[in-house]
Enzyme design. Structure first.
Site, mmCIF file in Angstrom:
data_model
loop_
_atom_site.group_PDB
_atom_site.id
_atom_site.type_symbol
_atom_site.label_atom_id
_atom_site.label_comp_id
_atom_site.label_asym_id
_atom_site.label_seq_id
_atom_site.Cartn_x
_atom_site.Cartn_y
_atom_site.Cartn_z
ATOM 1 N N TYR A 25 0.858 -1.185 0.000
ATOM 2 C CA TYR A 25 0.000 0.000 0.000
ATOM 3 C C TYR A 25 0.892 1.232 0.000
ATOM 4 C CZ TYR A 25 -4.552 2.247 0.699
ATOM 5 O OH TYR A 25 -5.712 2.963 0.528
ATOM 6 N N SER A 27 3.209 3.700 -3.097
ATOM 7 C CA SER A 27 2.937 4.611 -4.205
ATOM 8 C C SER A 27 1.851 4.047 -5.131
ATOM 9 C CB SER A 27 4.233 4.878 -4.971
ATOM 10 O OG SER A 27 4.005 5.739 -6.065
ATOM 11 N N GLN A 28 2.069 2.867 -5.708
ATOM 12 C CA GLN A 28 1.084 2.276 -6.614
ATOM 13 C C GLN A 28 -0.024 1.548 -5.851
ATOM 14 O OE1 GLN A 28 0.740 2.570 -9.947
ATOM 15 N NE2 GLN A 28 2.568 3.840 -10.146
ATOM 16 N N SER A 53 1.738 1.825 6.199
ATOM 17 C CA SER A 53 0.819 1.377 5.144
ATOM 18 C C SER A 53 -0.470 0.849 5.750
ATOM 19 C CB SER A 53 1.452 0.259 4.320
ATOM 20 O OG SER A 53 2.544 0.750 3.609
ATOM 21 N N ASP A 83 9.929 -3.830 -6.082
ATOM 22 C CA ASP A 83 10.397 -4.900 -6.971
ATOM 23 C C ASP A 83 11.319 -5.884 -6.250
ATOM 24 O OD1 ASP A 83 9.143 -4.095 -9.462
ATOM 25 O OD2 ASP A 83 10.441 -2.328 -9.335
ATOM 26 N N HIS A 108 5.080 -3.950 -13.123
ATOM 27 C CA HIS A 108 6.382 -3.785 -13.786
ATOM 28 C C HIS A 108 6.917 -5.192 -13.971
ATOM 29 C CE1 HIS A 108 10.350 -2.419 -14.816
ATOM 30 N NE2 HIS A 108 10.894 -2.652 -13.635
ATOM 31 N N GLY A 134 2.375 6.639 -8.723
ATOM 32 C CA GLY A 134 1.143 6.236 -8.060
ATOM 33 C C GLY A 134 0.207 7.389 -7.705
ATOM 34 N N GLU A 195 13.685 5.453 -16.854
ATOM 35 C CA GLU A 195 13.867 6.082 -15.535
ATOM 36 C C GLU A 195 15.327 6.416 -15.271
ATOM 37 O OE1 GLU A 195 11.694 3.150 -13.388
ATOM 38 O OE2 GLU A 195 13.415 1.916 -12.913
ATOM 39 N N GLU A 227 15.235 29.230 -12.045
ATOM 40 C CA GLU A 227 15.593 29.080 -13.451
ATOM 41 C C GLU A 227 15.807 27.622 -13.858
ATOM 42 O OE1 GLU A 227 15.532 31.525 -15.654
ATOM 43 O OE2 GLU A 227 15.956 30.037 -17.198
HETATM 44 P P1 NDP Z 1 6.520 1.232 -2.795
HETATM 45 O O1 NDP Z 1 7.963 1.326 -2.440
HETATM 46 O O2 NDP Z 1 5.713 2.483 -2.728
HETATM 47 O O3 NDP Z 1 5.844 0.093 -1.899
HETATM 48 C C1 NDP Z 1 5.729 0.254 -0.586
HETATM 49 C C2 NDP Z 1 4.752 -0.781 -0.053
HETATM 50 O O4 NDP Z 1 5.382 -2.065 0.023
HETATM 51 C C3 NDP Z 1 4.344 -0.426 1.343
HETATM 52 O O5 NDP Z 1 3.040 -0.899 1.577
HETATM 53 C C4 NDP Z 1 5.338 -1.183 2.199
HETATM 54 O O6 NDP Z 1 4.842 -1.486 3.452
HETATM 55 C C5 NDP Z 1 5.534 -2.437 1.380
HETATM 56 N N1 NDP Z 1 6.879 -3.000 1.566
HETATM 57 C C6 NDP Z 1 8.046 -2.331 1.614
HETATM 58 N N2 NDP Z 1 9.073 -3.168 1.760
HETATM 59 C C7 NDP Z 1 8.530 -4.402 1.828
HETATM 60 C C8 NDP Z 1 9.073 -5.694 2.006
HETATM 61 N N3 NDP Z 1 10.399 -5.883 2.143
HETATM 62 N N4 NDP Z 1 8.225 -6.737 2.020
HETATM 63 C C9 NDP Z 1 6.901 -6.549 1.882
HETATM 64 N N5 NDP Z 1 6.328 -5.345 1.729
HETATM 65 C C10 NDP Z 1 7.137 -4.288 1.700
HETATM 66 O O7 NDP Z 1 6.379 0.506 -4.211
HETATM 67 P P2 NDP Z 1 5.954 1.157 -5.593
HETATM 68 O O8 NDP Z 1 4.513 1.499 -5.556
HETATM 69 O O9 NDP Z 1 6.951 2.184 -5.992
HETATM 70 O O10 NDP Z 1 6.189 -0.075 -6.559
HETATM 71 C C11 NDP Z 1 5.305 -1.181 -6.598
HETATM 72 C C12 NDP Z 1 5.391 -1.789 -7.975
HETATM 73 O O11 NDP Z 1 4.873 -0.866 -8.927
HETATM 74 C C13 NDP Z 1 6.804 -2.105 -8.443
HETATM 75 O O12 NDP Z 1 6.755 -3.261 -9.228
HETATM 76 C C14 NDP Z 1 7.163 -0.908 -9.302
HETATM 77 O O13 NDP Z 1 8.160 -1.155 -10.276
HETATM 78 C C15 NDP Z 1 5.826 -0.646 -9.961
HETATM 79 N N6 NDP Z 1 5.649 0.694 -10.476
HETATM 80 C C16 NDP Z 1 5.854 1.758 -9.637
HETATM 81 C C17 NDP Z 1 5.639 3.042 -10.074
HETATM 82 C C18 NDP Z 1 5.673 4.183 -9.103
HETATM 83 O O14 NDP Z 1 5.115 5.219 -9.412
HETATM 84 N N7 NDP Z 1 6.264 4.078 -7.913
HETATM 85 C C19 NDP Z 1 5.273 3.322 -11.481
HETATM 86 C C20 NDP Z 1 4.949 2.138 -12.256
HETATM 87 C C21 NDP Z 1 5.186 0.875 -11.758
HETATM 88 P P3 NDP Z 1 5.322 -0.705 4.770
HETATM 89 O O15 NDP Z 1 4.658 0.638 4.770
HETATM 90 O O16 NDP Z 1 4.862 -1.576 5.871
HETATM 91 O O17 NDP Z 1 6.809 -0.573 4.645
HETATM 92 MG MG MG Z 2 8.135 3.733 -15.093
HETATM 93 MG MG MG Z 3 10.159 1.706 -12.990
#
Ligand code: NDP
Ligand code: MG
Ligand code: MG
Length: 332
Positions: A25, A27-28, A53, A83, A108, A134, A195, A227
């Site tokens: 829970y 960004s995405q 989260s 990831d 992804h 997200g 990226e 700027e």
């Molecule tokens: P985030 O870093 O925002 O994810 C964080 C979430 O994952 C939180 O709920 C966190 O929980 C949980 N988390 C963090 N570490 C762990 C762990 N070790 N084990 C289990 N849960 C964990 O991820 P994104 O949203 O950036 O990325 C998610 C997917 O979306 C990826 O595959 C990414 O490539 C893809 N993606 C992301 C984009 C973006 O805008 N960020 C754009 C397009 C695709 P807690 O709060 O408890 O730490």
């Molecule tokens: Mg991208």
């Molecule tokens: Mg990416």
């Protein structure tokens, strides 16, 4: 020519009754859970631990569950944890509970393309990859729009994987714009290349280089910030709305002439060679190998990058100017 789907080509029906588990829970994760729920789909949020989260999901009206509990009940499991965390979450919390005919969904392609996750043959594996951060995926959706998405199928056990990918794309608001068909390979490689060379790496370093040079030359950091950093948004907005020609029409002839002549001098053949080099490193899998190794060591380079940027003069200047920037933003 790419195959592009929009709202009228897609129905939510195929995914409507299904139980969808959104894992993560951040960004995405937040954007997906909220958009899919608002689109009338049945969403639960699965999380590893209590914390930020968990609290946010609860505040948004979800009843988060432990990852494996959400997975056990789910028909569709969506991986929205970082990831590098996906492999372990898959191995420990998803794989043991997989049932024939379930769907594994990614935003992804990294873990599938580089074979960090190798699902059994009797599940569907597909991707809906938003081409935007997200919070923007959520913001556009609530305002009636949608961020474009890429859709791809890795494994089509049911024969309906693409239809389901498109349904999820629609639930996210993606088909209000358009969903472009691609492959896991193409999405993974282009996303990483983009990226690194432009969206995060290239733009950030270009802004930093210009800002720091101006400051070194004795110009005031505030003037340099407006700027070389703040104004970029306005230029990019023009390109976003009206293309390069629209942007060029909006800037002065002096800016156009200087831009055409000096731009090619700053970003030159050497830069292109290096973009190519970075792209080849992604394609060969060398970058993935390097990142997995870095993550295994606790991500020291990533952490140092975050700390250095937090202390940098551009960030300090930006914080000082925050009030002015906020005050100037269009209202409504
Ligand atoms: P985030 O870093 O925002 O994810 C964080 C979430 O994952 C939180 O709920 C966190 O929980 C949980 N988390 C963090 N570490 C762990 C762990 N070790 N084990 C289990 N849960 C964990 O991820 P994104 O949203 O950036 O990325 C998610 C997917 O979306 C990826 O595959 C990414 O490539 C893809 N993606 C992301 C984009 C973006 O805008 N960020 C754009 C397009 C695709 P807690 O709060 O408890 O730490
Ligand atoms: Mg991208
Ligand atoms: Mg990416």
């Amino acid at each position: 020519i790419a195959k592009i789907y929009t709202d009228k080509d897609v129905t939510l029906d195929i995914i409507k009754g299904k139980k969808i588990a959104v894992l993560g829970y951040g960004s995405q994760g937040r954007a997906w859970a909220l958009n899919l729920r608002d689109s009338g789909l049945n969403v639960t949020v699965g999380l590893e631990r209590q914390g930020k989260s968990w609290d946010q999901a609860t505040a948004d009206g979800f009843k988060p569950e432990k990852t494996e509990d959400a997975v056990k009940k789910a028909d569709v499991v969506i991986f929205l944890v970082p990831d590098m965390a996906q492999r372990l979450v898959y191995r420990e919390r998803v794989q043991p509970y997989l049932r024939e005919g379930m769907d594994l969904v990614f935003a992804h392609g990294f873990n599938i393309h580089y074979r960090l996750i190798e699902p059994p043959k009797n599940v569907d594996v597909y991707m809906v990859a938003p081409k935007g951060p997200g919070p923007i995926v959520r913001d556009f959706y609530t305002k009636g729009g949608g961020v474009p998405v890429l859709v791809a199928v890795h494994q089509n056990y049911s024969g309906k994987a693409m239809e389901k990918a498109l349904a999820i794309a629609k639930g996210l608001g993606g088909t209000r714009a358009g969903a472009i068909e691609t492959t896991f390979k193409e999405e993974t490689e282009t996303d990483l290349i983009g990226e690194q060379t432009i969206l995060v790496g290239g733009v950030m370093e270009l802004m930093k280089s210009a800002f720091e040079t101006l400051v070194e030359m004795g110009y005031q950091p505030e003037v340099a910030y407006f700027e070389t950093i703040n104004e970029l948004k306005m230029i990019v907005d023009l390109i976003y709305d009206k293309g390069f020609m629209g942007m060029l029409r909006a800037v002065s002839d002096t800016a156009k002439y200087g831009g055409f002549t000096v731009g090619k001098h700053v970003i030159n053949e050497e830069t292109r060679r290096r973009i190519r080099e970075a792209a080849e490193k992604v394609r060969s899998g060398k970058f993935a190998e390097e990142w997995i190794e870095e993550y295994g060591r606790g991500s020291p380079t990533l952490q140092k990058g975050m700390e250095d940027m937090d202390k940098s003069m551009e960030e300090q200047t930006g914080r000082r100017l925050k009030e002015i920037i906020e005050r100037g933003k269009p209202k409504a």
